[in-house]
Design a protein around this motif. Sequence first.
Motif, PDB file in Angstrom:
ATOM      1  N   MET A   1       0.839  -1.195   0.000  1.00 15.85           N
ATOM      2  CA  MET A   1       0.000   0.000   0.000  1.00 15.85           C
ATOM      3  C   MET A   1       0.879   1.252   0.000  1.00 15.85           C
ATOM      4  N   GLU A   2       0.511   2.217  -0.816  1.00 15.19           N
ATOM      5  CA  GLU A   2       1.285   3.456  -0.913  1.00 15.19           C
ATOM      6  C   GLU A   2       1.081   4.315   0.325  1.00 15.19           C
ATOM      7  N   VAL A   3       2.182   4.797   0.928  1.00 21.57           N
ATOM      8  CA  VAL A   3       2.082   5.686   2.076  1.00 21.57           C
ATOM      9  C   VAL A   3       2.488   7.114   1.709  1.00 21.57           C
ATOM     10  N   LEU A   4       3.421   7.249   0.756  1.00 20.05           N
ATOM     11  CA  LEU A   4       3.947   8.565   0.389  1.00 20.05           C
ATOM     12  C   LEU A   4       3.994   8.696  -1.131  1.00 20.05           C
ATOM     13  N   ARG A   5       3.534   9.837  -1.634  1.00 24.42           N
ATOM     14  CA  ARG A   5       3.610  10.087  -3.079  1.00 24.42           C
ATOM     15  C   ARG A   5       4.091  11.509  -3.318  1.00 24.42           C
ATOM     16  N   VAL A   6       5.080  11.634  -4.197  1.00 27.95           N
ATOM     17  CA  VAL A   6       5.656  12.930  -4.569  1.00 27.95           C
ATOM     18  C   VAL A   6       5.375  13.154  -6.049  1.00 27.95           C
ATOM     19  N   GLU A   7       4.794  14.307  -6.382  1.00 30.54           N
ATOM     20  CA  GLU A   7       4.413  14.583  -7.766  1.00 30.54           C
ATOM     21  C   GLU A   7       5.030  15.883  -8.257  1.00 30.54           C
ATOM     22  N   HIS A   8       5.925  15.791  -9.244  1.00 28.95           N
ATOM     23  CA  HIS A   8       6.496  16.941  -9.957  1.00 28.95           C
ATOM     24  C   HIS A   8       7.024  18.013  -9.001  1.00 28.95           C
ATOM     25  N   LEU A   9       7.823  17.559  -8.045  1.00 29.06           N
ATOM     26  CA  LEU A   9       8.335  18.446  -7.011  1.00 29.06           C
ATOM     27  C   LEU A   9       9.543  19.231  -7.514  1.00 29.06           C
ATOM     28  N   SER A  10       9.494  20.546  -7.330  1.00 31.02           N
ATOM     29  CA  SER A  10      10.621  21.415  -7.668  1.00 31.02           C
ATOM     30  C   SER A  10      10.854  22.399  -6.531  1.00 31.02           C
ATOM     31  N   LYS A  11      12.122  22.775  -6.355  1.00 33.10           N
ATOM     32  CA  LYS A  11      12.462  23.765  -5.340  1.00 33.10           C
ATOM     33  C   LYS A  11      13.490  24.726  -5.906  1.00 33.10           C
ATOM     34  N   ILE A  12      13.160  26.022  -5.871  1.00 35.26           N
ATOM     35  CA  ILE A  12      14.042  27.074  -6.372  1.00 35.26           C
ATOM     36  C   ILE A  12      14.326  28.056  -5.243  1.00 35.26           C
ATOM     37  N   TYR A  13      15.601  28.339  -5.041  1.00 31.82           N
ATOM     38  CA  TYR A  13      16.001  29.358  -4.073  1.00 31.82           C
ATOM     39  C   TYR A  13      16.477  30.589  -4.836  1.00 31.82           C
ATOM     40  N   GLY A  14      16.195  31.778  -4.284  1.00 29.74           N
ATOM     41  CA  GLY A  14      16.650  33.008  -4.910  1.00 29.74           C
ATOM     42  C   GLY A  14      15.774  33.418  -6.085  1.00 29.74           C
ATOM     43  N   ALA A  15      16.216  34.458  -6.787  1.00 21.60           N
ATOM     44  CA  ALA A  15      15.454  34.979  -7.926  1.00 21.60           C
ATOM     45  C   ALA A  15      16.404  35.533  -8.976  1.00 21.60           C
ATOM     46  N   GLY A  16      15.909  35.618 -10.209  1.00 26.57           N
ATOM     47  CA  GLY A  16      16.691  36.179 -11.295  1.00 26.57           C
ATOM     48  C   GLY A  16      17.977  35.419 -11.556  1.00 26.57           C
ATOM     49  N   GLU A  17      19.060  36.141 -11.687  1.00 26.85           N
ATOM     50  CA  GLU A  17      20.356  35.513 -11.963  1.00 26.85           C
ATOM     51  C   GLU A  17      20.879  34.708 -10.778  1.00 26.85           C
ATOM     52  N   ASN A  18      20.310  34.963  -9.608  1.00 36.04           N
ATOM     53  CA  ASN A  18      20.756  34.274  -8.401  1.00 36.04           C
ATOM     54  C   ASN A  18      19.934  33.015  -8.096  1.00 36.04           C
ATOM     55  N   GLN A  19      19.079  32.633  -9.019  1.00 33.69           N
ATOM     56  CA  GLN A  19      18.264  31.443  -8.796  1.00 33.69           C
ATOM     57  C   GLN A  19      19.112  30.169  -8.706  1.00 33.69           C
ATOM     58  N   ILE A  20      18.756  29.338  -7.747  1.00 33.60           N
ATOM     59  CA  ILE A  20      19.372  28.019  -7.622  1.00 33.60           C
ATOM     60  C   ILE A  20      18.262  26.980  -7.667  1.00 33.60           C
ATOM     61  N   HIS A  21      18.327  26.084  -8.645  1.00 35.22           N
ATOM     62  CA  HIS A  21      17.330  25.022  -8.778  1.00 35.22           C
ATOM     63  C   HIS A  21      17.816  23.814  -7.973  1.00 35.22           C
ATOM     64  N   ALA A  22      17.287  23.672  -6.756  1.00 35.58           N
ATOM     65  CA  ALA A  22      17.726  22.577  -5.890  1.00 35.58           C
ATOM     66  C   ALA A  22      17.089  21.249  -6.285  1.00 35.58           C
ATOM     67  N   GLY A  55       7.856  18.299   5.741  1.00 32.83           N
ATOM     68  CA  GLY A  55       7.084  19.507   5.980  1.00 32.83           C
ATOM     69  C   GLY A  55       7.865  20.617   6.639  1.00 32.83           C
ATOM     70  N   VAL A  56       9.205  20.483   6.668  1.00 31.51           N
ATOM     71  CA  VAL A  56      10.059  21.522   7.262  1.00 31.51           C
ATOM     72  C   VAL A  56      10.253  22.673   6.280  1.00 31.51           C
ATOM     73  N   ASP A  57      10.315  22.354   4.999  1.00 34.34           N
ATOM     74  CA  ASP A  57      10.460  23.350   3.931  1.00 34.34           C
ATOM     75  C   ASP A  57       9.327  23.140   2.932  1.00 34.34           C
ATOM     76  N   ARG A  58       8.969  24.193   2.215  1.00 37.47           N
ATOM     77  CA  ARG A  58       7.896  24.101   1.223  1.00 37.47           C
ATOM     78  C   ARG A  58       8.478  24.037  -0.182  1.00 37.47           C
ATOM     79  N   PRO A  59       7.857  23.282  -1.089  1.00 35.71           N
ATOM     80  CA  PRO A  59       8.328  23.234  -2.471  1.00 35.71           C
ATOM     81  C   PRO A  59       7.948  24.501  -3.229  1.00 35.71           C
ATOM     82  N   SER A  60       8.671  24.793  -4.298  1.00 37.04           N
ATOM     83  CA  SER A  60       8.277  25.898  -5.180  1.00 37.04           C
ATOM     84  C   SER A  60       7.086  25.485  -6.040  1.00 37.04           C
ATOM     85  N   SER A  61       7.022  24.206  -6.392  1.00 32.93           N
ATOM     86  CA  SER A  61       5.890  23.647  -7.122  1.00 32.93           C
ATOM     87  C   SER A  61       5.852  22.152  -6.883  1.00 32.93           C
TER      88      SER A  61
END
Length: 226
Positions: A1-22, A55-61
Amino acid sequence: MEVLRVEHLSKIYGAGENQIHALHDISFSVEDGQFLAIIGPSGSGKSTLLHILGGVDRPSSGEVYLNGQDVFAQSEEQLAIFRRRQVGLIYQFYNLIPVLNVTENITLPVLLDGREINQEHLNDLLDTLNLRGREKHLPSQLSGGQQQRVSIGRALMNAPAVVLADEPTGNLDSKNSQEIIELLKSSNRKYGQTLIVITHDENIALQADRIIAIEDGRIVRDEVVR
């Protein structure tokens, strides 16, 4: 039985030229009771992923579902309760409260919830983690391996749906490291709780049921070991 599902998770820190795609478009699911190792080099995004799963950090999407519940559809107050009741977090540096003894550190999540301590479960954890006789010891009176056992007990005290361990042996010697991994494996079997371990150590990963490898924020390998 499935307990955890992750769908299309992305996390970006910063903005513009300083963006980091974690993290880039991460998707996978985990079965109830599975021991999953997530491996990758430093900076690969594996710890970021673990913090989002807990749930300590939130995803960008993207979305994370635990037992069918959309984790990030919750308010901050609901997320705090979710972290205490549904997730057990184990860190490399133990994160114990120095003025609390072994029993107080283990039972802290229950006390913060204002709930009654299950003494039978506490006694079972003390026996399983070989901490009997050290209940009144402060963290400073314990070895590194014993402190990590306390942090494991704290993570298991609330009988969470999933236990997340971030490099749990990174601060220990090889003997204590293997003992901690054996304890996590035996707890995984005994309590039937899903275990996700973040590690850079391939030898530790090979003891899991399944390995997901991450590089530059992307899944590059997902295989069942046993």
